[in-house]
Scaffold this motif. Structure first.
Motif, PDB file in Angstrom:
ATOM      1  N   GLY A 173      -5.023 -10.830  37.746  1.00 43.61           N
ATOM      2  CA  GLY A 173      -4.721 -12.264  37.822  1.00 43.61           C
ATOM      3  C   GLY A 173      -3.323 -12.603  37.359  1.00 43.61           C
ATOM      4  O   GLY A 173      -3.022 -13.772  37.101  1.00 43.61           O
ATOM      5  N   GLU A 206       3.606 -16.919  38.366  1.00 44.63           N
ATOM      6  CA  GLU A 206       4.073 -18.051  39.165  1.00 44.63           C
ATOM      7  C   GLU A 206       4.177 -19.319  38.325  1.00 44.63           C
ATOM      8  O   GLU A 206       5.040 -20.172  38.572  1.00 44.63           O
ATOM      9  CB  GLU A 206       3.118 -18.284  40.337  1.00 44.63           C
ATOM     10  CG  GLU A 206       3.152 -17.200  41.392  1.00 44.63           C
ATOM     11  CD  GLU A 206       4.486 -17.098  42.093  1.00 44.63           C
ATOM     12  OE1 GLU A 206       5.205 -18.124  42.139  1.00 44.63           O
ATOM     13  OE2 GLU A 206       4.832 -16.011  42.581  1.00 44.63           O
ATOM     14  N   ALA A 207       3.309 -19.440  37.317  1.00 45.82           N
ATOM     15  CA  ALA A 207       3.342 -20.612  36.437  1.00 45.82           C
ATOM     16  C   ALA A 207       4.349 -20.450  35.301  1.00 45.82           C
ATOM     17  O   ALA A 207       4.483 -21.346  34.467  1.00 45.82           O
ATOM     18  CB  ALA A 207       1.954 -20.866  35.860  1.00 45.82           C
ATOM     19  N   ARG A 242       8.207  -7.860  40.307  1.00 44.02           N
ATOM     20  CA  ARG A 242       6.850  -7.869  40.840  1.00 44.02           C
ATOM     21  C   ARG A 242       6.814  -7.951  42.362  1.00 44.02           C
ATOM     22  O   ARG A 242       5.983  -7.308  43.011  1.00 44.02           O
ATOM     23  CB  ARG A 242       6.051  -9.021  40.223  1.00 44.02           C
ATOM     24  CG  ARG A 242       6.533 -10.413  40.592  1.00 44.02           C
ATOM     25  CD  ARG A 242       5.739 -11.467  39.837  1.00 44.02           C
ATOM     26  NE  ARG A 242       6.039 -12.830  40.256  1.00 44.02           N
ATOM     27  CZ  ARG A 242       7.054 -13.544  39.818  1.00 44.02           C
ATOM     28  NH1 ARG A 242       7.892 -13.013  38.927  1.00 44.02           N
ATOM     29  NH2 ARG A 242       7.254 -14.794  40.235  1.00 44.02           N
ATOM     30  N   SER A 243       7.720  -8.730  42.950  1.00 38.61           N
ATOM     31  CA  SER A 243       7.709  -8.880  44.406  1.00 38.61           C
ATOM     32  C   SER A 243       8.084  -7.569  45.093  1.00 38.61           C
ATOM     33  O   SER A 243       7.450  -7.160  46.074  1.00 38.61           O
ATOM     34  CB  SER A 243       8.672  -9.990  44.830  1.00 38.61           C
ATOM     35  OG  SER A 243       8.270 -11.237  44.292  1.00 38.61           O
ATOM     36  N   GLY A 283      -0.493 -12.512  38.941  1.00 36.69           N
ATOM     37  CA  GLY A 283       0.373 -13.230  39.865  1.00 36.69           C
ATOM     38  C   GLY A 283       0.397 -14.719  39.595  1.00 36.69           C
ATOM     39  O   GLY A 283       1.473 -15.341  39.562  1.00 36.69           O
ATOM     40  N   GLN A 284      -0.762 -15.307  39.374  1.00 37.32           N
ATOM     41  CA  GLN A 284      -0.821 -16.746  39.109  1.00 37.32           C
ATOM     42  C   GLN A 284      -0.152 -17.088  37.788  1.00 37.32           C
ATOM     43  O   GLN A 284       0.510 -18.128  37.663  1.00 37.32           O
ATOM     44  CB  GLN A 284      -2.278 -17.204  39.105  1.00 37.32           C
ATOM     45  CG  GLN A 284      -2.986 -17.022  40.442  1.00 37.32           C
ATOM     46  CD  GLN A 284      -4.452 -17.417  40.382  1.00 37.32           C
ATOM     47  OE1 GLN A 284      -4.982 -17.699  39.306  1.00 37.32           O
ATOM     48  NE2 GLN A 284      -5.108 -17.454  41.529  1.00 37.32           N
ATOM     49  N   VAL A 285      -0.331 -16.210  36.805  1.00 42.75           N
ATOM     50  CA  VAL A 285       0.300 -16.455  35.502  1.00 42.75           C
ATOM     51  C   VAL A 285       1.810 -16.439  35.625  1.00 42.75           C
ATOM     52  O   VAL A 285       2.517 -17.303  35.084  1.00 42.75           O
ATOM     53  CB  VAL A 285      -0.174 -15.396  34.478  1.00 42.75           C
ATOM     54  CG1 VAL A 285       0.551 -15.568  33.149  1.00 42.75           C
ATOM     55  CG2 VAL A 285      -1.677 -15.501  34.272  1.00 42.75           C
TER      56      VAL A 285
END
Length: 243
Positions: free
Chosen positions: A198, A204-205, A50-51, A200-202
């Motif tokens: 959304g 990251e967690a 992803r990055s 990215g937040q998922v």
């Protein structure tokens, strides 16, 4: 030597030649699986890269959506698995609205390419060998195929490849097919692209997106209602034609 081929009908050699588009699709699909390319069309691959993908989009804001759209066309045209992941990635990389546009256009063009390949290869042969029942189905699709296909496209439980191939083999015209595909996939694509935005937040967690939301009553029931309305449209056209 006599030629037993009926006048106006293609010979056996010509009929085999017409199969080359489907042969190409099957060959690419087999090669993709042999090379393990399906691994790159998975959620795990998206999470891993992803990055790097986001960096490429930031560096090439105009070229990136075009290339992604072409990749989406190829995935659908060659019936590769991973359409849902591609739509999530579109939302993640380009945002919910641009991502949805890129996914809808790519999926529609890819579906049209597969439709044309299947129709060119098999539809004429099936039409010559069709009995009265299939002939009646083909005639119904010519008249109201747009509404029937629209109802199938609106339902996320109908396999995308099936809705691509069945109209082609039944002789549906390209124009109504393309329009029904474009309009029918918009609702579900917007939902998936929104989930992807959304993502990215998922990630990251350390979680995974909940794709079952598409089957929740708040989303599925409106889609069922739209599909029902499209069938009502087909019924109304048929009734008016009968009158």
């Amino acid at each position: 030597m006599t030629d037993d081929t009926p006048h106006g009908a293609p010979g056996r050699h010509e009929a085999w030649l017409r199969l080359w588009p489907l042969g190409l699709i099957l060959g690419v699909l087999a090669l993709a699986y042999a090379l393990g390319l399906q691994r790159y069309l998975s959620f795990d691959a998206l999470a891993q890269h992803r990055s790097a993908l986001a960096a490429q989009v930031a560096a090439h804001p105009v070229l990136a959506p075009l290339l992604f759209g072409l990749a989406y066309v190829a995935v659908v045209a060659f019936s590769l698995p991973g359409g849902a992941v591609m739509t999530l990635a579109a939302g993640f990389l380009f945002g919910p609205w641009l991502g949805a546009v890129v996914a809808v256009v790519g999926a529609t063009l890819g579906a049209c390419a597969l439709f044309l390949a299947a129709r060119y290869a098999l539809a004429e042969t099936l039409a010559r060998k069709a009995g009265p029942r299939l002939a009646a189905v083909r005639e119904a699709l010519r008249r109201e195929g747009f509404w029937y296909l629209l109802s199938l496209r609106l339902l996320p439980v109908v396999p995308f490849w099936f809705a691509n191939l069945a109209p082609a083999l039944a002789g549906m015209p390209l124009g109504p097919y393309a329009l029904a595909t474009l309009l029918g996939i918009i609702p579900a694509t917007v939902v998936f692209a929104g989930i992807g935005a959304g993502l990215g937040q998922v990630l990251e967690a350390g979680g995974r997106p909940d794709l079952s939301v598409i089957l929740s009553p708040g989303i599925l029931l409106p889609l069922l209602g739209l599909a029902g309305l499209s069938l009502v449209g087909a019924w109304w056209r048929r009734r008016r034609a009968a009158d």
